[in-house]
Design an enzyme around this catalytic site. Structure first.
Site, short mmCIF file in Angstrom:
data_model
loop_
_atom_site.label_atom_id
_atom_site.label_comp_id
_atom_site.label_asym_id
_atom_site.label_seq_id
_atom_site.Cartn_x
_atom_site.Cartn_y
_atom_site.Cartn_z
N LYS A 1 0.81 -1.05 0.03
CA LYS A 1 0.07 0.05 0.10
C LYS A 1 0.71 1.11 -0.11
CE LYS A 1 -3.71 -2.59 2.31
NZ LYS A 1 -4.38 -3.14 3.45
N GLN B 1 -4.74 -1.76 9.71
CA GLN B 1 -4.49 -3.09 9.09
C GLN B 1 -4.81 -4.22 10.03
OE1 GLN B 1 -3.20 -3.40 6.16
NE2 GLN B 1 -3.81 -5.86 6.30
N ASP C 1 -11.44 2.61 4.12
CA ASP C 1 -11.68 1.08 4.26
C ASP C 1 -13.04 0.82 4.11
OD1 ASP C 1 -9.76 -0.52 3.81
OD2 ASP C 1 -9.06 -0.75 5.81
#
Ligand code: NAD
Length: 282
Positions: free
Chosen positions: A52, A96, A119
């Site tokens: 990422k 994460q 997200d």
């Protein structure tokens, strides 16, 4: 059979994003910023975060990774998230997953400001998705829909079978398909007679984490197959949840692993962060 090429499409999207970033920088002096929270030393999580960061660098985003030890306290992570919520240079916040056991993951996801929730995991954005309102949509299922759009596949009226019902993959995938007027069947570990259901599918989407779960005799002739799974095979290679070699002989379209849904996920993360930055910075 046609391959749905997520690598090629994600490169195209990243090129478009780079152009938009340059325009934003030229007009406002700002670039989109993404902050990532990485807890512990799980090699897979570290690899994903590394990918990422590389993608952010490539399109000209600012990015920062908050690396924290495995035994970090809930309070310390919460403080970091609150700081990022306030930071004007940050447009997207990503935690994460998975997090260590002592951490209350849901509480952290709810603490992320909904307008920086790139997200799409905050209940606010989940609610907007299920009611068909605009908001941040989880990157993996969003990437699948973008890939289908690229190949002019309209799911309206199709029988869609989603295998896997997690909050980050299966459930939002099902919501997006329903919003696009497919008839959606959602299967999971407790589903009885999975094969009976997968055989009904015009489009079969699988995000489970079990190598070769979907075999040739479980798919209808001409079905569209979307393999979301990412697994490490014994020989070290990355493979999906679908027996690609045999299932591809029956499919009309199929995503490879790697090179299908995976690259689309990162492209959609960049896209969501850019969208957030445009709203705030332009
Ligand atoms: P998860 O463990 O949270 O959920 C797995 C789901 O699969 C659950 O709903 C479970 O009930 C179901 N399941 C498990 N075994 C099953 C079986 N034998 N039959 C039917 N259903 C079964 O996992 P997740 O986070 O949703 O990830 C699923 C897979 O997708 C993993 O392989 C993960 O690596 C992959 N993934 C890929 C991307 C991407 O970018 N391509 C992104 C996220 C996750």
């Amino acid at each position: 059979m046609q391959i749905l090429d997520g690598s090629a499409l994600s490169s195209k999207i990243k090129d478009e994003i780079s152009i938009d970033v340059k325009a934003l920088r030229d007009s406002t002096g700002n670039v989109p910023g993404l902050a990532v929270v990485l807890v512990g030393h799980d090699p897979a999580s570290a690899a994903y975060v590394g990918m990422k960061k590389k993608a952010c660098d490539a399109v000209g985003f600012y990015s920062v990774t908050h690396e924290m030890p495995k035994d970090i306290s809930q309070e310390a992570i919460e403080k970091t998230i609150e700081m990022m919520n306030e930071n004007p240079n940050i447009d997207g916040i990503l935690i994460q997953l998975p997090l260590p056991e002592q951490i209350n993951t849901n509480r952290l996801l709810e603490l992320v400001a909904p307008h920086k929730d790139v997200d799409g995991f905050h209940p606010y954005n989940v609610g907007r998705l299920t009611t068909g309102l605009e908001g941040f949509v989880p990157c993996t299922p969003l990437g699948v829909m973008r890939l289908l759009e690229e190949y002019k596949i309209d799911v309206q009226g199709m029988n869609a079978c989603v295998v896997g019902a997690s909050n980050i993959v299966g459930k939002p995938m099902a919501s997006l398909l329903l919003n696009a007027n497919a008839t959606v069947d959602i299967c999971h570990i407790y589903t009885k007679d999975l094969k009976k259901r997968t055989l009904e599918a015009d489009i079969l989407l699988v995000g489970v984490g079990v190598i070769n779960l979907i075999k040739e005799d479980m798919v209808k002739e001409g079905a569209i197959i979307i393999d979301i799974g990412i697994n490490r095979a014994e020989n070290g290679k990355l493979v999906g949840d679908v027996d690609f070699e045999n299932v591809s002989k029956k499919a009309s379209y199929i995503t490879p692993v790697p090179g299908g849904v995976g690259p689309m996920t990162i492209a959609m993360l960049l896209k969501n962060t850019l969208q957030s930055a445009k709203l705030r910075k332009s």
